[in-house]
Design an enzyme around this catalytic site. Structure first.
Site, PDB file in Angstrom:
ATOM      1  N   ARG A 214       0.920  -1.051   0.047  1.00 36.94           N
ATOM      2  CA  ARG A 214      -0.034  -0.073  -0.027  1.00 36.94           C
ATOM      3  C   ARG A 214       0.889   0.971   0.060  1.00 36.94           C
ATOM      4  NH1 ARG A 214      -4.906  -1.259   4.247  1.00 36.94           N
ATOM      5  NH2 ARG A 214      -3.703  -2.637   4.590  1.00 36.94           N
ATOM      6  N   ILE A 215       1.709   1.239   1.037  1.00 38.14           N
ATOM      7  CA  ILE A 215       2.672   2.692   1.003  1.00 38.14           C
ATOM      8  C   ILE A 215       3.635   2.663  -0.158  1.00 38.14           C
ATOM      9  CG2 ILE A 215       4.156   3.681   2.512  1.00 38.14           C
ATOM     10  CD1 ILE A 215       3.476   2.236   4.612  1.00 38.14           C
ATOM     11  N   ARG A 312      12.148   0.710   7.814  1.00 39.55           N
ATOM     12  CA  ARG A 312      12.926   0.312   9.007  1.00 39.55           C
ATOM     13  C   ARG A 312      14.263   0.092   9.161  1.00 39.55           C
ATOM     14  NH1 ARG A 312       8.771   1.168  10.718  1.00 39.55           N
ATOM     15  NH2 ARG A 312       7.085  -0.445  12.194  1.00 39.55           N
ATOM     16  N   ASP A 336      13.586   8.598   7.856  1.00 38.35           N
ATOM     17  CA  ASP A 336      13.106   8.869   8.419  1.00 38.35           C
ATOM     18  C   ASP A 336      12.980   7.765   9.896  1.00 38.35           C
ATOM     19  OD1 ASP A 336      10.501   9.711  10.059  1.00 38.35           O
ATOM     20  OD2 ASP A 336      10.027   7.454   8.921  1.00 38.35           O
ATOM     21  N   GLU A 341      17.854   2.640  15.575  1.00 33.59           N
ATOM     22  CA  GLU A 341      17.141   4.063  17.068  1.00 33.59           C
ATOM     23  C   GLU A 341      17.149   3.923  18.529  1.00 33.59           C
ATOM     24  OE1 GLU A 341      14.109   4.377  14.078  1.00 33.59           O
ATOM     25  OE2 GLU A 341      12.550   5.503  14.761  1.00 33.59           O
ATOM     26  N   HIS A 359      11.652   9.602  13.023  1.00 35.78           N
ATOM     27  CA  HIS A 359      10.745   8.508  12.206  1.00 35.78           C
ATOM     28  C   HIS A 359       9.185   9.615  12.723  1.00 35.78           C
ATOM     29  CE1 HIS A 359       9.863   3.804  13.381  1.00 35.78           C
ATOM     30  NE2 HIS A 359       8.421   4.325  12.369  1.00 35.78           N
ATOM     31  N   ILE A 360       9.358  10.203  12.146  1.00 33.00           N
ATOM     32  CA  ILE A 360       7.599  11.011  11.470  1.00 33.00           C
ATOM     33  C   ILE A 360       6.573  10.685  10.277  1.00 33.00           C
ATOM     34  CG2 ILE A 360       8.605  12.824  13.024  1.00 33.00           C
ATOM     35  CD1 ILE A 360       9.208  14.195  10.345  1.00 33.00           C
ATOM     36  N   ALA A 361       7.420   9.713  10.022  1.00 33.89           N
ATOM     37  CA  ALA A 361       6.435   9.393   8.215  1.00 33.89           C
ATOM     38  C   ALA A 361       4.938   9.145   8.904  1.00 33.89           C
ATOM     39  CB  ALA A 361       7.087   8.087   7.894  1.00 33.89           C
ATOM     40  N   SER A 362       4.747   8.806   9.866  1.00 32.79           N
ATOM     41  CA  SER A 362       3.068   8.467   9.951  1.00 32.79           C
ATOM     42  C   SER A 362       2.504  10.156  10.776  1.00 32.79           C
ATOM     43  CB  SER A 362       2.510   7.491  11.124  1.00 32.79           C
ATOM     44  OG  SER A 362       3.340   7.109  12.038  1.00 32.79           O
TER      45      SER A 362
HETATM   46  C1  DGY Z   1       4.437   1.914  11.584  1.00 35.83           C
HETATM   47  O1  DGY Z   1       3.356   2.438  11.817  1.00 35.83           O
HETATM   48  O2  DGY Z   1       4.887   0.873  11.787  1.00 35.83           O
HETATM   49  C2  DGY Z   1       5.282   3.199  11.654  1.00 35.83           C
HETATM   50  O3  DGY Z   1       6.474   2.770  11.694  1.00 35.83           O
HETATM   51  C3  DGY Z   1       5.307   4.186  12.487  1.00 35.83           C
HETATM   52  O4  DGY Z   1       4.961   5.794  11.556  1.00 35.83           O
END
Ligand code: DGY
Length: 426
Positions: A214-215, A312, A336, A341, A359-362
């Protein structure tokens, strides 16, 4: 309804706050039940919602939005949100929080949910766990399954938000936005120059993705449509929908007299790396993708390519990447996520050709509150004995009025192994 057994050593303060929930959609007396108070569990401060709920659910971090709490309160849960100041909670702290009675947990991707924690949860009578994340490489699912504990995750609400951040990293790296910003703030700009921060044009070049779920597919569409890039991708499974979308877009461009775009799936990661001007990683982390990008594979990439990782950290050998960035100043990356980490490998922070974000992608409000809703609905659904949704579209949980949301757990990753009932069979 019997009152729940109190966890050991819980002391209630007299502190009361205003209700944190909208009251209009509640199935139950939300106005009376949603007041938060503070307490300590084995010395750890918690915020307590719905004190008289019959099931105890521990949430290891404060979550955004309101709707998630409503799910748990409607399922008659007493909700305790950890207020410990440590950002990453140790197993010892989490075990203290679980205490001797805990029915369910919403945990974080920074926590180590393996045998130790699932055993503590089982001993406390736990029946449900949900990660507040779509990825669950921090969870040893088989350890939960062994103990009969369903594990939830939060797919379907991160797609566009994460793809947008990957696109932002791509543009920032290709056009040297962060370097130029630092230069400007440092007072170094003395006037326009033909050679100042010259970067890469993306238009009509080739974008590569590793992982066309999806992403990855959302990112690919953004880059193809936005910049008329061709797509080359590697995924063990073809994404026919994505290919068709790009084929039709290519037709549109041809019809308008513009150079068309095309999508092509290739058999190896190497082919993507060799061909693409931009490569973005969208694979899960598992044994087959750990250090997927290593020094040999970096050497295959174009000298001025852009590498993006919002998947990741351990998918890239970060030491090899630092060496590559240093040896190839025109090579750029946007990261990201990081191998260890929150730490970065030595030297990464000194590479001007790396754009690095924490790690701010979401991190859009819609997504983060949607993740909270799905995690809470997973736990509430299991504790209420609901079946598992088992459908791709989880938006009804996030967007429908509370009175008409599906009576189901949106996403339980070990549903099959545990023989849980699915909505289709219910
Ligand atoms: C996830 O949901 O796996 C993401 O890495 C959080 O941003």
């Amino acid at each position: 309804m019997p009152r729940p057994a109190r966890p050991e050593k819980v002391h209630y303060s007299s502190c009361r706050k205003e209700p944190t929930q909208p009251q209009s959609e509640s199935k139950i007396g939300f106005a009376q039940r949603a007041f938060a108070s503070t307490a300590t569990v084995n010395g750890i401060p918690v915020e307590v919602h719905n004190e008289s709920g019959s099931k105890r659910v521990v949430v290891t971090k404060s979550l955004p939005g309101d709707r998630w709490l409503q799910y748990l309160v409607n399922a008659d849960c007493r909700v305790e949100v950890c207020k410990h100041t440590d950002i990453i909670l140790s197993n010892a702290t989490i075990k203290q929080l679980l205490g001797t009675k805990c029915d369910g947990v919403i945990g974080q991707l920074t926590e180590d949910w393996g045998a130790e924690l699932f055993e503590a949860l089982r001993q406390a009578g736990g029946k449900a766990y949900s990660n507040y994340a779509v990825g669950y490489n921090n969870v040893k699912v088989q350890e939960a399954t062994k103990r009969g504990i369903p594990v939830g995750n939060t797919p379907g609400v991160l797609t566009e938000t994460t793809a947008e951040l990957a696109a932002a990293l791509t543009l920032a790296a290709a056009r040297r936005v962060v370097e130029a910003d630092t230069f400007m703030r440092g007072g170094h700009y003395k006037g326009w120059l033909p050679s100042l921060f010259v970067g890469q044009l993306l238009q009509n070049k080739t974008v590569g993705i590793i992982g066309a779920g999806r992403i990855g597919a959302a990112y690919a569409r953004m880059m193809v449509e936005g910049h008329k890039m061709n797509l080359v991708y590697y995924d063990p499974y073809p994404n026919k929908q994505l290919e068709e979308y790009i084929r039709l877009y290519g037709e549109l461009l041809r019809h308008r007299g513009e150079p068309p775009v095309a999508a092509r799936r290739v058999e190896t990661v190497e082919e993507v790396l060799q061909e693409a001007d931009v490569v973005s990683l969208h694979c899960n982390l598992d044994d087959s993708t750990r250090h997927l990008i290593n020094s040999q594979r970096l050497a295959l990439m174009k000298k001025d390519a852009v590498l993006v990782n919002a998947a990741r950290g351990p998918c890239i050998d970060e030491v090899a990447l630092v060496a590559h960035l240093k040896a190839n100043p025109d090579f750029r990356c946007g990261l990201d996520v990081f191998e260890d980490e929150p730490a970065m490998k030595p030297g990464l922070a000194d590479c001007p050709n790396a754009v690095i974000v924490p790690h701010i992608a979401s991190a859009s409000m819609w997504t983060r509150s949607g993740m909270a809703t799905l995690a809470a609905a997973n736990v509430a659904g299991v504790l209420s004995g609901f079946p598992v949704w088992n459908k791709i579209d989880i938006l009804p949980f996030v967007e429908k009025p509370m009175a008409s949301v599906p009576q189901a757990s949106p996403s339980i990753v070990n549903a099959k192994e545990l023989g849980l009932k699915l909505v289709a069979d219910a």
